[in-house]
Design an enzyme around this catalytic site. Structure first.
Site, PDB file in Angstrom:
ATOM      1  N   ASP A   1       1.076  -1.182  -0.043  1.00 43.13           N
ATOM      2  CA  ASP A   1       0.009   0.106  -0.008  1.00 43.13           C
ATOM      3  C   ASP A   1       0.931   1.071   0.070  1.00 43.13           C
ATOM      4  OD1 ASP A   1      -3.199   0.209   0.627  1.00 43.13           O
ATOM      5  OD2 ASP A   1      -2.092   1.968   1.213  1.00 43.13           O
TER       6      ASP A   1
ATOM      7  N   CYS B   1     -14.418  -1.208  -7.922  1.00 39.02           N
ATOM      8  CA  CYS B   1     -15.410  -0.488  -7.017  1.00 39.02           C
ATOM      9  C   CYS B   1     -16.163   0.583  -7.862  1.00 39.02           C
ATOM     10  CB  CYS B   1     -15.016  -0.271  -5.749  1.00 39.02           C
ATOM     11  SG  CYS B   1     -13.823   0.897  -5.425  1.00 39.02           S
TER      12      CYS B   1
END
Length: 396
Positions: free
Chosen positions: A250, A340
């Site tokens: 990340d 998403c």
């Protein structure tokens, strides 16, 4: 006397199908001077009553329908009924998955446009993203306090979409006392730390719950690369599923610290887990150039498209990361890839991944299609409620 919105000829068709949105371009005239967020009746051009909704003069979507029942008043009892119905619809899911964190209200899909409510243990987190939702704020808090007397109520309406409604972003405690952060929730026997104050969205991505469990089925004895890991929960499920090695990636150092904490929270051995702070796009290219290989790769990126103008760029981004991931997989490896972005159609997303396989010079087989968890329902009359698309592919 309720103010009235009359539609242009032919613009009642979507409301006859119980779609809850009325765009400014479909309005013929307005009778009265409704306040922002106040309730209005909507009629067809011939005067036929169609629905009752919230007026939003600053938005392109100028009315969001609360009810298609002429006898149903929009009052405290209305919101009480809708929230009770939503809870009832989730009770079986909560029991079967051992949930202490779930989406209680999914906006239009639960008949409450612009209202999202997530429960994290004894904290309810609200997003009030429409003029109508904001108008009924005090009533909503009162109803929630009645139905969930042991819960604190916290608002996370800190998103840009409120600006489209003529509303300023806002956050803060609405009722009760917040516990110390993080709040600990459970799903499928997994414990997760959630910070409702600083976490993404309302604090956590509850919608990926089922897909985390799916991922755990593919990892036993495998090397796993978990990209855009955020709080590392795909990694936690992978560890519980018996993965040989896990690399969580990340760009946020804070997210990686939370990922470590979630591993410890579940008393899992993380001696074979690494945490890499990096831009995923750059790291995937670096690993490809280094000849690195993995058995399983998870791609769960943030939303790439907030509006239609951003969709072409989003397509390029999805194609790029999927191509790079496929180049890193061993023959017969597994790719779990997600979008998403609500504006991304499922068939287009599948085509992008298929094109990525061609560019990667690999063969791919789609073996599962994935979606959002059951506490994020899709109302039959509101297909826009389907936003999370996922594919499991075997890559040769």
């Amino acid at each position: 006397m309720v103010d009235r919105i009359k539609l242009k000829p032919g613009r009642e068709k979507s409301l006859d199908r119980h779609h809850p949105w009325i765009f400014s371009s479909g309005i013929h005239n307005i009778k009265g001077k409704p306040l922002m967020g106040a309730t209005v009746d909507v009629v067809a051009h011939d005067g036929r009553w169609l629905g009752r909704g919230a007026w939003s003069p600053e938005s392109q979507i100028q009315v969001r329908i609360w009810s298609f029942d002429r006898d149903e008043e929009i009052d405290r009892a209305f919101f009480l009924r809708r929230i009770q119905r939503a809870q009832l619809g989730r009770d079986a899911l909560i029991a079967s998955h051992g949930l202490t964190g779930y989406r209680l209200i999914a906006a239009e899909s639960d008949g409450l446009p612009g209202i999202t409510i997530d429960r994290y243990a004894n904290v309810l987190v609200c997003q009030l993203l429409s003029a109508g939702a904001d108008y009924w704020r005090e009533t909503l808090v009162s109803v929630l306090a009645e139905l969930y007397p042991d819960c604190a109520i916290y608002e996370r309406s800190d998103v840009d979409s409120r600006k489209k409604e003529g509303l300023a972003p806002t956050t803060g405690l609405l009722h009760g006392t917040l516990p110390m952060m993080p709040v600990i929730i459970e799903e499928n026997g997994v414990k997760i730390a959630v910070d409702v104050i600083t976490g993404h969205k309302t604090g956590f991505y509850l919608d990926q719950r089922d897909n985390r469990a799916v991922a755990a089925r593919y990892v036993k004895g495998k090397s796993v690369l978990n990209c855009f890991c955020y709080t590392g929960t795909f990694g936690v499920y992978a560890a519980k599923g018996g993965a040989a090695t896990i690399e969580n990636v990340d760009v946020s150092a804070l997210a990686l610290e939370t990922a470590k904490a979630n591993m410890a929270l579940n008393e899992l051995d993380d001696s074979q887990v690494t945490y890499t702070e990096a831009d995923v796009f750059k790291l995937l290219r670096q690993y490809r150039d280094e000849g690195r290989k993995f058995d399983v790769i998870v791609l769960d990126p943030p939303k790439f498209a907030d509006n239609k103008a951003q969709l072409p760029g989003a397509c390029r981004g999805y194609k790029d990361i999927n191509m790079l991931a496929m180049q890193l997989l061993v023959p017969g490896g597994t790719l779990l890839t997600f979008s998403c972005s609500g504006l991304m159609p499922a068939d287009l997303f599948q085509k992008i991944v298929a094109d990525a396989a061609l560019d990667a010079k690999r063969e791919a087989q789609f073996i599962e299609r994935l979606s959002q968890a059951g506490d994020h329902p899709i109302a039959a009359a509101f297909p826009e409620g389907f936003y999370l698309k996922g594919l499991v592919a075997t890559v040769w």
